[in-house]
Design a protein around this motif. Structure first.
Motif, PDB file in Angstrom:
ATOM      1  N   GLN A 140       0.847  -1.198   0.000  1.00  0.00           N
ATOM      2  CA  GLN A 140       0.000   0.000   0.000  1.00  0.00           C
ATOM      3  C   GLN A 140       0.882   1.248   0.000  1.00  0.00           C
ATOM      4  OE1 GLN A 140      -3.062  -0.012   3.114  1.00  0.00           O
ATOM      5  NE2 GLN A 140      -2.952   2.235   3.115  1.00  0.00           N
ATOM      6  N   SER A 141       1.912   1.222   0.829  1.00  0.00           N
ATOM      7  CA  SER A 141       2.758   2.417   0.891  1.00  0.00           C
ATOM      8  C   SER A 141       3.666   2.510  -0.337  1.00  0.00           C
ATOM      9  CB  SER A 141       3.523   2.463   2.211  1.00  0.00           C
ATOM     10  OG  SER A 141       4.821   1.958   2.060  1.00  0.00           O
ATOM     11  N   ARG A 142       4.180   1.379  -0.816  1.00  0.00           N
ATOM     12  CA  ARG A 142       5.083   1.466  -1.968  1.00  0.00           C
ATOM     13  C   ARG A 142       4.342   1.914  -3.229  1.00  0.00           C
ATOM     14  NH1 ARG A 142       8.750  -3.576  -3.384  1.00  0.00           N
ATOM     15  NH2 ARG A 142       8.986  -3.558  -1.123  1.00  0.00           N
ATOM     16  N   LEU A 143       3.081   1.492  -3.376  1.00  0.00           N
ATOM     17  CA  LEU A 143       2.310   1.873  -4.570  1.00  0.00           C
ATOM     18  C   LEU A 143       1.375   3.065  -4.299  1.00  0.00           C
ATOM     19  CD1 LEU A 143       1.423  -1.636  -6.119  1.00  0.00           C
ATOM     20  CD2 LEU A 143       3.255  -0.071  -6.779  1.00  0.00           C
ATOM     21  N   ARG A 144       1.536   3.670  -3.116  1.00  0.00           N
ATOM     22  CA  ARG A 144       0.737   4.853  -2.738  1.00  0.00           C
ATOM     23  C   ARG A 144      -0.761   4.604  -2.948  1.00  0.00           C
ATOM     24  NH1 ARG A 144       5.093   9.554  -4.196  1.00  0.00           N
ATOM     25  NH2 ARG A 144       6.864   8.234  -3.704  1.00  0.00           N
ATOM     26  N   LEU A 145      -1.256   3.515  -2.387  1.00  0.00           N
ATOM     27  CA  LEU A 145      -2.646   3.120  -2.566  1.00  0.00           C
ATOM     28  C   LEU A 145      -3.494   3.594  -1.398  1.00  0.00           C
ATOM     29  CD1 LEU A 145      -1.973  -0.598  -3.625  1.00  0.00           C
ATOM     30  CD2 LEU A 145      -2.406   1.368  -5.124  1.00  0.00           C
ATOM     31  N   ALA A 146      -4.803   3.722  -1.665  1.00  0.00           N
ATOM     32  CA  ALA A 146      -5.756   3.998  -0.589  1.00  0.00           C
ATOM     33  C   ALA A 146      -5.906   2.723   0.248  1.00  0.00           C
ATOM     34  CB  ALA A 146      -7.099   4.394  -1.184  1.00  0.00           C
ATOM     35  N   THR A 147      -6.299   2.886   1.504  1.00  0.00           N
ATOM     36  CA  THR A 147      -6.547   1.723   2.362  1.00  0.00           C
ATOM     37  C   THR A 147      -7.624   0.851   1.712  1.00  0.00           C
ATOM     38  OG1 THR A 147      -6.119   3.189   4.217  1.00  0.00           O
ATOM     39  CG2 THR A 147      -7.062   1.027   4.748  1.00  0.00           C
ATOM     40  N   GLY A 148      -7.396  -0.434   1.700  1.00  0.00           N
ATOM     41  CA  GLY A 148      -8.379  -1.359   1.133  1.00  0.00           C
ATOM     42  C   GLY A 148      -8.234  -1.578  -0.365  1.00  0.00           C
ATOM     43  N   ALA A 149      -7.323  -0.848  -1.016  1.00  0.00           N
ATOM     44  CA  ALA A 149      -7.149  -1.015  -2.473  1.00  0.00           C
ATOM     45  C   ALA A 149      -6.731  -2.443  -2.791  1.00  0.00           C
ATOM     46  CB  ALA A 149      -6.099  -0.029  -2.990  1.00  0.00           C
ATOM     47  N   ARG A 150      -7.182  -2.928  -3.924  1.00  0.00           N
ATOM     48  CA  ARG A 150      -6.894  -4.309  -4.295  1.00  0.00           C
ATOM     49  C   ARG A 150      -5.718  -4.403  -5.264  1.00  0.00           C
ATOM     50  NH1 ARG A 150     -10.230  -7.665  -2.079  1.00  0.00           N
ATOM     51  NH2 ARG A 150      -9.826  -9.435  -3.439  1.00  0.00           N
ATOM     52  N   VAL A 151      -4.973  -5.461  -5.116  1.00  0.00           N
ATOM     53  CA  VAL A 151      -3.806  -5.712  -5.966  1.00  0.00           C
ATOM     54  C   VAL A 151      -3.823  -7.152  -6.454  1.00  0.00           C
ATOM     55  CG1 VAL A 151      -2.243  -3.993  -4.957  1.00  0.00           C
ATOM     56  CG2 VAL A 151      -2.457  -6.244  -3.890  1.00  0.00           C
ATOM     57  N   VAL A 158       0.506  -5.834  -8.684  1.00  0.00           N
ATOM     58  CA  VAL A 158      -0.038  -4.870  -9.647  1.00  0.00           C
ATOM     59  C   VAL A 158      -1.234  -4.150  -9.029  1.00  0.00           C
ATOM     60  CG1 VAL A 158      -0.922  -4.532 -11.994  1.00  0.00           C
ATOM     61  CG2 VAL A 158       0.585  -6.478 -11.511  1.00  0.00           C
ATOM     62  N   ASN A 159      -1.254  -2.838  -9.154  1.00  0.00           N
ATOM     63  CA  ASN A 159      -2.385  -2.016  -8.707  1.00  0.00           C
ATOM     64  C   ASN A 159      -3.545  -2.220  -9.696  1.00  0.00           C
ATOM     65  OD1 ASN A 159      -4.193  -0.023  -8.023  1.00  0.00           O
ATOM     66  ND2 ASN A 159      -2.778   1.700  -8.442  1.00  0.00           N
ATOM     67  N   ILE A 160      -4.608  -2.872  -9.245  1.00  0.00           N
ATOM     68  CA  ILE A 160      -5.686  -3.240 -10.163  1.00  0.00           C
ATOM     69  C   ILE A 160      -6.373  -2.001 -10.736  1.00  0.00           C
ATOM     70  CG2 ILE A 160      -7.958  -4.369 -10.283  1.00  0.00           C
ATOM     71  CD1 ILE A 160      -6.815  -6.542  -8.483  1.00  0.00           C
ATOM     72  N   LYS A 161      -6.468  -0.962  -9.928  1.00  0.00           N
ATOM     73  CA  LYS A 161      -7.093   0.268 -10.413  1.00  0.00           C
ATOM     74  C   LYS A 161      -6.305   0.854 -11.604  1.00  0.00           C
ATOM     75  CE  LYS A 161      -8.445   4.776  -8.680  1.00  0.00           C
ATOM     76  NZ  LYS A 161      -8.046   5.742  -7.632  1.00  0.00           N
ATOM     77  N   ALA A 162      -4.996   0.682 -11.591  1.00  0.00           N
ATOM     78  CA  ALA A 162      -4.157   1.259 -12.646  1.00  0.00           C
ATOM     79  C   ALA A 162      -4.215   0.431 -13.921  1.00  0.00           C
ATOM     80  CB  ALA A 162      -2.713   1.380 -12.161  1.00  0.00           C
ATOM     81  N   ALA A 163      -4.544  -0.845 -13.794  1.00  0.00           N
ATOM     82  CA  ALA A 163      -4.558  -1.736 -14.967  1.00  0.00           C
ATOM     83  C   ALA A 163      -5.605  -2.818 -14.728  1.00  0.00           C
ATOM     84  CB  ALA A 163      -3.170  -2.347 -15.169  1.00  0.00           C
ATOM     85  N   PRO A 164      -6.901  -2.441 -14.829  1.00  0.00           N
ATOM     86  CA  PRO A 164      -7.974  -3.388 -14.477  1.00  0.00           C
ATOM     87  C   PRO A 164      -7.906  -4.688 -15.287  1.00  0.00           C
ATOM     88  CG  PRO A 164      -8.858  -1.173 -14.806  1.00  0.00           C
ATOM     89  CD  PRO A 164      -7.431  -1.135 -15.259  1.00  0.00           C
ATOM     90  N   GLY A 165      -7.438  -4.594 -16.534  1.00  0.00           N
ATOM     91  CA  GLY A 165      -7.382  -5.792 -17.380  1.00  0.00           C
ATOM     92  C   GLY A 165      -6.465  -6.876 -16.839  1.00  0.00           C
ATOM     93  N   VAL A 166      -5.629  -6.508 -15.858  1.00  0.00           N
ATOM     94  CA  VAL A 166      -4.641  -7.451 -15.336  1.00  0.00           C
ATOM     95  C   VAL A 166      -5.300  -8.673 -14.693  1.00  0.00           C
ATOM     96  CG1 VAL A 166      -4.325  -6.587 -12.967  1.00  0.00           C
ATOM     97  CG2 VAL A 166      -2.352  -7.420 -14.264  1.00  0.00           C
ATOM     98  N   VAL A 167      -6.520  -8.470 -14.177  1.00  0.00           N
ATOM     99  CA  VAL A 167      -7.211  -9.551 -13.465  1.00  0.00           C
ATOM    100  C   VAL A 167      -7.455 -10.743 -14.388  1.00  0.00           C
ATOM    101  CG1 VAL A 167      -9.325 -10.181 -12.229  1.00  0.00           C
ATOM    102  CG2 VAL A 167      -8.257  -7.939 -11.835  1.00  0.00           C
ATOM    103  N   ASP A 168      -7.810 -10.453 -15.653  1.00  0.00           N
ATOM    104  CA  ASP A 168      -8.123 -11.542 -16.576  1.00  0.00           C
ATOM    105  C   ASP A 168      -7.058 -11.768 -17.642  1.00  0.00           C
ATOM    106  OD1 ASP A 168     -10.725 -12.025 -15.439  1.00  0.00           O
ATOM    107  OD2 ASP A 168     -11.329 -10.109 -16.334  1.00  0.00           O
ATOM    108  N   ALA A 169      -5.930 -11.094 -17.527  1.00  0.00           N
ATOM    109  CA  ALA A 169      -4.907 -11.197 -18.573  1.00  0.00           C
ATOM    110  C   ALA A 169      -4.359 -12.624 -18.637  1.00  0.00           C
ATOM    111  CB  ALA A 169      -3.780 -10.198 -18.309  1.00  0.00           C
TER     112      ALA A 169
END
Lengths: 230, 230
Positions: free
Chosen positions: A111-122, A143-154
């Motif tokens: 969370q801190s390395r990717l500067r994510l909000a609390t609860g963000a999914r990776v 991977v920050n899912i918000k930054a690359a949503p397609g990653v979930v199904d890639a």
């Protein structure tokens, strides 16, 4: 672009520096004077000096002109290749195996390395990269899912996360660290080596403007080295 | 040198690439066209493109012109600093201790690495580099005495071999390798760490034209990392 010309002028100037005509710390003639002396355009002198500056031989200051460095400042440059390209360039056949893949809530350090909000999914992904079927490197990626949503199904069985992300977000910036670590249980198993073996490790975190995309740790098999010229 | 101008044009062009106006693989307008569009000289366009090429965003070919790269090719650059400068830049007080110093006939692997004649003499030097009195790196260096005769009597208690050689032979070329190694007895003792600890290791060999000068292996203390930006 008069390629040959600026290279020959660059090497002529390099020779005058290394032969001591312009000593360490000395000011060099201005671009206009050099252009006149070599009978070429200022563009050409400019290109010649650019490379010498990169090589750490000279220092160019905006108004102050060009000076020979007191101590040449060397820069080692490494192309950071896609692993498949690196393995293929060495004549190996590349393959990869996804050893772990899961989406989860980012733990604190990610969370801190990717500067994510609390609860963000990776997405967390473990990949073994192989050359001719032998383990070559082990990769632990988040991977920050918000930054690359397609990653979930890639389809990471077909394309590596590295290549996939480079296509999705080609112009990201990054931070790179080189270090050595001792193989833990996971790395030792993935690389078929012993617990505690010294592994050359490359950590990378990438972002696009203020959106953090991914952070990855790549451990190479024992005996690996990365080489470049000064 | 119109510094601000070429930077602002470079960033404008970078934006047009990353925003997709010129797609991966596409040809870009020629320098003359860009100069006209931005109302600047070709020198300025040239400098702007130079940096984008270095950044791996575009590819410049002599006659073919400039193309946006299919996959940006990243280059990590490391300044290879003098160890004293590296330690001082991090706020530490530098000191060093010569642990071993001897001139001898080059052993086989050094003879071949430094391309020496049979029987050629070398100086072997073990140095512990310290930051605030704590071991920071251990250096195992071999110097070709013929290439730098003064090395035999150089005061390495006052100036490190690295700094001394940079002054003697400032314009040498070099080969650099990064790897990880397990601390052997000598490294473990010098760095006050345990046998087998993983050490980030930098090996360098330098030469001037066809004269090989020195080869050195630098092992950093455990936990050390080298950092740069992409």
């Amino acid at each position: 672009m008069n390629e040959r010309n600026h290279i020959s002028i660059r090497e002529a100037i390099r020779g005058r520096i290394t032969d001591g005509e312009w000593a360490p710390g000395a000011m060099m003639p201005g671009e206009t004077d050099l252009a006149e002396e070599y009978g070429c355009s200022r563009t050409t002198v400019n290109r010649a000096l650019q490379k010498l500056a990169e090589d750490g031989l000279i220092e160019r200051k905006r108004r102050a002109g060009t000076r020979v460095r007191e101590i040449p400042s060397r820069q080692a440059k490494f192309r950071i290749p896609i692993l498949r390209h690196e393995i293929e360039a060495a004549g190996g056949a590349y393959s990869s195996r996804v050893a772990f893949r899961e989406t989860l809530k980012a733990p604190g350090f990610i969370q801190s390395r990717l500067r994510l909000a609390t609860g963000a999914r990776v997405l967390r992904l473990h990949t073994v990269h192989l050359s001719d079927g032998q383990p070559y490197a082990f990769e632990d990626r988040w991977v920050n899912i918000k930054a690359a949503p397609g990653v979930v199904d890639a389809p990471f069985d077909i394309i590596s996360a590295n290549e996939w992300l480079v296509r999705e977000v080609p112009y990201s910036s990054g931070d790179v660290r080189f270090s050595a670590m001792a193989a833990g249980q996971i790395e030792a198993q993935a690389l078929a080596t012993s617990l505690g073996a010294p592994l050359f490790t490359v950590e990378r975190t990438t972002w696009l403007r203020d959106l953090y995309i991914t952070t990855t740790k790549l451990c190479y098999r024992p005996g690996y080295h990365m080489r470049t010229e000064l």
